[in-house]
Design a protein around this motif. Structure first.
Motif, PDB file in Angstrom:
ATOM      1  N   PRO A 102       0.833  -1.213   0.000  1.00 48.26           N
ATOM      2  CA  PRO A 102       0.000   0.000   0.000  1.00 48.26           C
ATOM      3  C   PRO A 102       0.864   1.258   0.000  1.00 48.26           C
ATOM      4  N   THR A 103       0.272   2.362  -0.419  1.00 55.18           N
ATOM      5  CA  THR A 103       0.956   3.650  -0.378  1.00 55.18           C
ATOM      6  C   THR A 103       0.648   4.324   0.954  1.00 55.18           C
ATOM      7  N   LEU A 104       1.678   4.549   1.760  1.00 58.58           N
ATOM      8  CA  LEU A 104       1.509   5.103   3.095  1.00 58.58           C
ATOM      9  C   LEU A 104       2.370   6.346   3.258  1.00 58.58           C
ATOM     10  N   ALA A 105       1.900   7.263   4.094  1.00 58.86           N
ATOM     11  CA  ALA A 105       2.603   8.536   4.242  1.00 58.86           C
ATOM     12  C   ALA A 105       3.913   8.393   4.996  1.00 58.86           C
ATOM     13  N   ASP A 106       3.959   7.492   5.977  1.00 60.99           N
ATOM     14  CA  ASP A 106       5.132   7.439   6.854  1.00 60.99           C
ATOM     15  C   ASP A 106       6.098   6.314   6.525  1.00 60.99           C
ATOM     16  N   ARG A 107       5.824   5.522   5.486  1.00 61.84           N
ATOM     17  CA  ARG A 107       6.722   4.402   5.162  1.00 61.84           C
ATOM     18  C   ARG A 107       6.550   3.985   3.709  1.00 61.84           C
ATOM     19  N   THR A 108       7.645   3.527   3.137  1.00 58.60           N
ATOM     20  CA  THR A 108       7.617   2.945   1.793  1.00 58.60           C
ATOM     21  C   THR A 108       8.009   1.483   1.931  1.00 58.60           C
TER      22      THR A 108
ATOM     23  N   ARG B 144       8.351 -11.556   1.967  1.00 57.24           N
ATOM     24  CA  ARG B 144       9.166 -10.646   2.781  1.00 57.24           C
ATOM     25  C   ARG B 144       8.613  -9.231   2.603  1.00 57.24           C
ATOM     26  N   VAL B 145       8.302  -8.579   3.709  1.00 58.45           N
ATOM     27  CA  VAL B 145       7.763  -7.223   3.688  1.00 58.45           C
ATOM     28  C   VAL B 145       8.584  -6.373   4.647  1.00 58.45           C
ATOM     29  N   GLY B 146       9.148  -5.295   4.139  1.00 59.92           N
ATOM     30  CA  GLY B 146       9.937  -4.405   4.987  1.00 59.92           C
ATOM     31  C   GLY B 146      10.054  -3.036   4.368  1.00 59.92           C
ATOM     32  N   LEU B 147      10.747  -2.173   5.056  1.00 63.95           N
ATOM     33  CA  LEU B 147      10.997  -0.845   4.515  1.00 63.95           C
ATOM     34  C   LEU B 147      11.871  -0.953   3.271  1.00 63.95           C
ATOM     35  N   ALA B 148      11.601  -0.104   2.300  1.00 62.45           N
ATOM     36  CA  ALA B 148      12.323  -0.179   1.028  1.00 62.45           C
ATOM     37  C   ALA B 148      13.819   0.034   1.200  1.00 62.45           C
ATOM     38  N   ASP B 149      14.214   0.807   2.222  1.00 63.54           N
ATOM     39  CA  ASP B 149      15.638   1.074   2.419  1.00 63.54           C
ATOM     40  C   ASP B 149      16.254   0.204   3.506  1.00 63.54           C
ATOM     41  N   ALA B 150      15.571  -0.887   3.880  1.00 63.70           N
ATOM     42  CA  ALA B 150      16.088  -1.753   4.939  1.00 63.70           C
ATOM     43  C   ALA B 150      17.323  -2.505   4.463  1.00 63.70           C
ATOM     44  N   PRO B 151      18.340  -2.663   5.322  1.00 62.91           N
ATOM     45  CA  PRO B 151      19.506  -3.463   4.936  1.00 62.91           C
ATOM     46  C   PRO B 151      19.127  -4.933   4.816  1.00 62.91           C
TER      47      PRO B 151
ATOM     48  N   ALA C 149       2.449  -5.035   8.268  1.00 58.87           N
ATOM     49  CA  ALA C 149       3.478  -4.046   7.926  1.00 58.87           C
ATOM     50  C   ALA C 149       2.880  -2.674   7.687  1.00 58.87           C
ATOM     51  N   GLY C 150       1.615  -2.628   7.250  1.00 60.09           N
ATOM     52  CA  GLY C 150       0.982  -1.345   6.995  1.00 60.09           C
ATOM     53  C   GLY C 150       0.374  -0.704   8.221  1.00 60.09           C
ATOM     54  N   LYS C 151       0.135  -1.492   9.291  1.00 59.98           N
ATOM     55  CA  LYS C 151      -0.560  -0.975  10.464  1.00 59.98           C
ATOM     56  C   LYS C 151       0.320  -0.897  11.711  1.00 59.98           C
ATOM     57  N   ALA C 152       1.368  -1.690  11.765  1.00 62.14           N
ATOM     58  CA  ALA C 152       2.211  -1.729  12.957  1.00 62.14           C
ATOM     59  C   ALA C 152       2.990  -0.433  13.103  1.00 62.14           C
ATOM     60  N   PRO C 153       3.446  -0.099  14.314  1.00 61.35           N
ATOM     61  CA  PRO C 153       4.276   1.098  14.492  1.00 61.35           C
ATOM     62  C   PRO C 153       5.517   1.043  13.616  1.00 61.35           C
ATOM     63  N   LEU C 154       5.938   2.209  13.159  1.00 66.73           N
ATOM     64  CA  LEU C 154       7.104   2.281  12.286  1.00 66.73           C
ATOM     65  C   LEU C 154       8.337   1.711  12.967  1.00 66.73           C
ATOM     66  N   ALA C 155       8.415   1.852  14.282  1.00 66.61           N
ATOM     67  CA  ALA C 155       9.575   1.332  15.013  1.00 66.61           C
ATOM     68  C   ALA C 155       9.751  -0.167  14.817  1.00 66.61           C
ATOM     69  N   LEU C 156       8.647  -0.893  14.631  1.00 64.87           N
ATOM     70  CA  LEU C 156       8.751  -2.334  14.431  1.00 64.87           C
ATOM     71  C   LEU C 156       9.454  -2.636  13.107  1.00 64.87           C
ATOM     72  N   LEU C 157       9.122  -1.882  12.058  1.00 63.71           N
ATOM     73  CA  LEU C 157       9.746  -2.111  10.758  1.00 63.71           C
ATOM     74  C   LEU C 157      11.174  -1.587  10.710  1.00 63.71           C
ATOM     75  N   GLN C 158      11.507  -0.653  11.580  1.00 58.62           N
ATOM     76  CA  GLN C 158      12.891  -0.194  11.668  1.00 58.62           C
ATOM     77  C   GLN C 158      13.765  -1.197  12.412  1.00 58.62           C
ATOM     78  N   ARG C 159      13.110  -2.133  13.105  1.00 60.52           N
ATOM     79  CA  ARG C 159      13.839  -3.172  13.861  1.00 60.52           C
ATOM     80  C   ARG C 159      13.855  -4.503  13.128  1.00 60.52           C
ATOM     81  N   TYR C 160      12.768  -4.795  12.371  1.00 60.73           N
ATOM     82  CA  TYR C 160      12.614  -6.109  11.743  1.00 60.73           C
ATOM     83  C   TYR C 160      12.169  -5.958  10.294  1.00 60.73           C
TER      84      TYR C 160
END
Length: 489
Positions: A53-59, A87-94, A119-130
């Motif tokens: 999905p297209t989201l304001a706070d995450r790609t 696999r679903v994560g932030l586009a810039d994740a290592p 991935a679309g509903k969880a806090p951004l901090a979760l995707l910055q960690r996993y």
């Protein structure tokens, strides 16, 4: 009243020494960075529903792969099959960001879309960690189970004679399954998912795996953690039913939980200004189901809505409170003579490869007891009184497993002291996992932390701030909630 008494105190016993402080719970293991041997690629066209999905706070970036596993881990001679991973994560994740495995309930959707929704509903901090890894259950996704079409309508059967006819229809369905899947039919069970989780951990290249399970996906993770306690990092079990219950106890627990969840649905609808089911939704729906038992309702395109289809649509819809307004609207339209919307809700479940196939296979393979038509007829009458909307249908569905081969009972390994603290979430109104069943599981899990939510549906995370905060703190920071925490609706 007697006056205060002064004493000298020299002959008094010494005061008790202060109790030693309770030992602090062990620290949660740190999530391991991924060193995956799995080759994730763009998801094929058949999985177009996995577009991020297209989201304001995450790609988000989404990729897919397949895991080759034994068709039945208990019978290696049956060959191998494949299950899907996304696999679903932030586009810039290592690429070495730690994985968080996500396993959904077999009665809902494959785990891949569940991971994408999380991935679309969880806090951004979760995707910055996993990075989230959705693992499909056996019989869903690329490993689709086709046993049908399953067109059995249990609510239309009552007497032992009619139940015998239902048994014959169930036997026909099982025979169709055997024609397609041969002896590998036994592989569609929770114990196989336990083996799949371990294979996924090895493929992701981590010594310790963090995971979130929902419904009976949480039950699978509970069994995996007991069998492989040294491989567990941070584990959240969201609404797991008790995996030790056999039939008919497991079905009765679900019937009671479904009645409780329907009451919550009815209260939510009646509290609104324009509930399609009026001031007393239970009375309206109960009367409508009884009418359908006598005379199914035809739609404009010739399809028929039966009592069993209606009960099935309600049971599926109760697990997702976000969809309750649409469920109420569909029920109201059907009650008014237009059943198309309600038929459309249940039609995909009853088709070849529908969601009912994998739920039926998993449910039947996970229990050992098979009941006769006479036993089911007795339960039908008793449960009809105790659980007016869902008791009879739940009892009659016990016959769907009667022709199914009986699998060996799954052992419950003792993890000893090696299992890290695990968070179990119980939900007050969950048609799939009664609150008390989750509480019992927490009581038998070493170092378990139990959190209850006074809400509704299957899966609490991340639908409420209280639960979301506790789960995020545990997974991201390793901060464990207080055992026995109660979260408001």
């Amino acid at each position: 009243q007697r006056p205060p008494v002064a004493v000298r105190g020299e002959n008094m016993p010494p005061p008790p020494s202060a109790a030693p402080p309770a030992p602090a719970p062990p620290a949660l293991p740190e999530p391991d960075p991924a060193s995956s041997s799995l080759e994730f690629r763009d998801c094929p066209g058949g999985r177009s529903a996995l577009a991020p999905p297209t989201l304001a706070d995450r790609t988000l970036a989404v990729a897919c792969t397949q895991l080759t596993v034994e068709a039945d881990p208990a019978q290696p001679r049956l060959g191998r099959t494949r299950i899907g991973l996304v696999r679903v994560g932030l586009a810039d994740a290592p690429p070495d960001r730690p994985p968080l495995l996500v396993i959904g309930d077999s009665n809902t959707r494959p785990s891949a879309p569940v991971a994408l929704a999380l991935a679309g509903k969880a806090p951004l901090a979760l995707l910055q960690r996993y990075t989230l890894i959705g693992l499909d259950r056996r019989g869903s996704g690329v490993d689709e189970l086709e046993c049908g079409p399953i067109n059995i309508d249990p609510a239309g059967f009552g007497t032992a004679v009619r139940l015998s006819a239902l048994l014959e229809q169930a036997r026909s369905v099982v025979q169709d399954c055997y024609l397609v899947h041969a002896g590998a039919l036994s592989g569609f069970r929770t114990a196989s998912t336990v083996a799949d989780v371990e294979q996924a951990r090895l493929g992701l290249g981590v010594d310790r795996l963090s995971a979130v399970g929902i419904g009976d996906g949480a039950s699978a993770l509970a069994l995996w953690s007991r069998a492989h306690p040294d491989a567990v990092a941070r584990l959240v079990l969201d609404g797991p039913p008790d995996p030790t219950l056999n039939e008919p106890d497991a079905s009765e627990a679900r019937a009671a939980a479904a009645e409780s969840t329907f009451d919550a649905f009815a209260a939510a609808c009646a509290a609104g200004p324009d509930c399609p089911l009026g001031a007393d939704p239970r009375a309206v729906v109960s009367s409508f189901v009884e009418r359908l038992r006598a005379q199914p309702l035809a739609s404009a395109d010739g399809r028929r809505l039966t009592a069993g289809m209606t009960v099935t649509a309600i049971l599926i819809g109760l697990g997702n409170p976000d969809g309750w307004p649409d469920l109420a609207t569909a029920l109201g339209a059907a009650q008014g003579g237009e059943p198309t919307a309600l038929i459309n809700r249940v039609a995909p479940l009853l088709s070849d490869g529908g969601g009912l196939d994998v739920a039926l296979a998993t449910g039947c393979n996970d229990v050992q007891r098979r009941l006769t038509p006479d036993e089911v007829a007795e339960l039908t009458e008793r449960w009809r009184e105790l659980y007016p909307l869902f008791g009879a249908t739940t009892a009659q569905r016990l016959l769907l497993c009667a022709p199914w081969p009986t699998a060996a009972p799954a052992a419950l390994p003792d993890p000893g002291t090696a299992l890290p603290p695990t968070l179990l979430i119980g939900i007050a109104h969950d048609p799939r996992g009664p609150l008390e069943a989750t509480r019992r599981l927490a009581g038998t899990t070493p170092q378990a932390l139990f959190l209850s939510w006074q809400g509704s549906g299957t899966g609490a995370f991340p639908r409420t701030p209280c639960v979301t905060g506790a789960v995020t703190a545990m997974l991201v920071d390793g901060t464990m909630p207080v055992d026995g925490t109660l979260c408001p609706p």
